[in-house]
Design an enzyme around this catalytic site. Structure first.
Site, PDB file in Angstrom:
ATOM      1  N   ASP A 166     -12.384  -5.632  11.797  1.00  0.00           N
ATOM      2  CA  ASP A 166     -13.574  -5.502  12.643  1.00  0.00           C
ATOM      3  C   ASP A 166     -14.811  -5.888  11.837  1.00  0.00           C
ATOM      4  O   ASP A 166     -14.809  -5.833  10.599  1.00  0.00           O
ATOM      5  CB  ASP A 166     -13.730  -4.063  13.135  1.00  0.00           C
ATOM      6  CG  ASP A 166     -12.550  -3.628  13.994  1.00  0.00           C
ATOM      7  OD1 ASP A 166     -11.885  -4.499  14.576  1.00  0.00           O
ATOM      8  OD2 ASP A 166     -12.300  -2.406  14.053  1.00  0.00           O
TER       9      ASP A 166
HETATM   10  N1  URA Z   1      -7.983  -1.017  12.476  1.00  0.00           N
HETATM   11  C1  URA Z   1      -9.239  -0.952  12.977  1.00  0.00           C
HETATM   12  O1  URA Z   1      -9.538  -0.124  13.808  1.00  0.00           O
HETATM   13  N2  URA Z   1     -10.131  -1.863  12.549  1.00  0.00           N
HETATM   14  C2  URA Z   1      -9.868  -2.781  11.611  1.00  0.00           C
HETATM   15  O2  URA Z   1     -10.743  -3.563  11.237  1.00  0.00           O
HETATM   16  C3  URA Z   1      -8.573  -2.820  11.080  1.00  0.00           C
HETATM   17  C4  URA Z   1      -7.636  -1.929  11.532  1.00  0.00           C
END
Ligand code: URA
Length: 234
Positions: free
Chosen positions: A102
């Site tokens: 993310d």
């Molecule tokens: N899980 C998440 O919620 N976000 C990420 O960036 C990676 C794994």
């Protein structure tokens, strides 16, 4: 054996047209002999351009410590991407992140031009574990490791594969998952009443993020390290 123009363009980051021009100009040698045919076949170790050996690699694998605010994509329009952060010396055509973090997640992103390798390490069937350091807004309940092991059911009804949760302190833990559903870690905590306030990927398979890489920095991954990605014992 590869075509001479392909070797030259990969090794020296030239377009295929520029590589052909370099070959026609007489700057390229195979085993010390000038060759002007772009379709001549050679091993990269036999080839030189202006006496520099073509250190040709079919693919490149880059470890990046992703900072916050950067998206895991090759092209982001107005947004900065992880590929934008790759320094010129490691740049190639076709680079992309093998798996997404993310925008607000930090840590290990693997950037490559090897689609088959990316598919392998991302497929849940291949069981390549991704390790995350997680900080939560509230203390982690004692029963959460068991729930994660049994397979968390998300709000949309989808069932997560068994995951490992090891508590480090009241609000921090390490989580290992073998798949990559959208926002998976955050959703696994959310459905258990906790919010993730900080998330960092610390390892892919048996390869840990290099602690000397500052956020935004990256380096090439060597062959032995690459093997560790698929080796859970690493
Ligand atoms: N899980 C998440 O919620 N976000 C990420 O960036 C990676 C794994």
């Amino acid at each position: 054996m590869e075509r001479l123009d392909k070797i030259i363009s990969h090794a020296f980051s030239l377009s295929r047209k520029q590589a052909k021009q370099a070959i026609q100009s007489g700057a390229v040698k195979i085993d010390g002999i000038v060759v002007k045919a772009s379709d001549a076949k050679a091993e990269p170790s036999q080839v030189t351009l202006d006496e520099k050996i073509a250190d040709y690699k079919e693919h490149i694998y880059i470890m990046m410590n992703k900072p916050q605010g950067v998206i895991s994509a090759s092209e982001g329009g107005t947004q900065k991407t992880v590929v934008d952060l790759v320094p010129q010396a490691l740049r190639r055509k076709g680079l992309f992140p093998a798996g997404r973090l993310d925008k607000d997640t930090v840590g290990f992103v693997l950037i490559t031009d090897d689609g088959a390798f990316a598919h392998d390490i991302l497929s849940p069937k291949k069981h390549v574990e991704k390790t995350y350091f997680v900080q939560t807004d509230k203390p982690i309940p004692a029963e959460l490791p068991d729930r994660f092991r049994q397979g968390v059911v998300l709000y949309d009804g989808s069932v997560c594969m068994s995951a490992v949760l090891e508590t480090d302190s009241a609000c921090t833990c390490t989580v290992k998952i073998k798949e990559g559903k959208y926002h998976q870690i955050k959703r696994m905590f959310r459905v258990n009443g906790l919010s993730v306030v900080y998330l960092k990927r610390t390892a892919i398979g048996g390869l840990a993020l290099d602690a000397s890489l500052k956020e935004g920095e990256c380096r090439e991954i060597g062959a032995q390290e690459l093997a560790l990605i698929r080796d859970e014992q690493g």
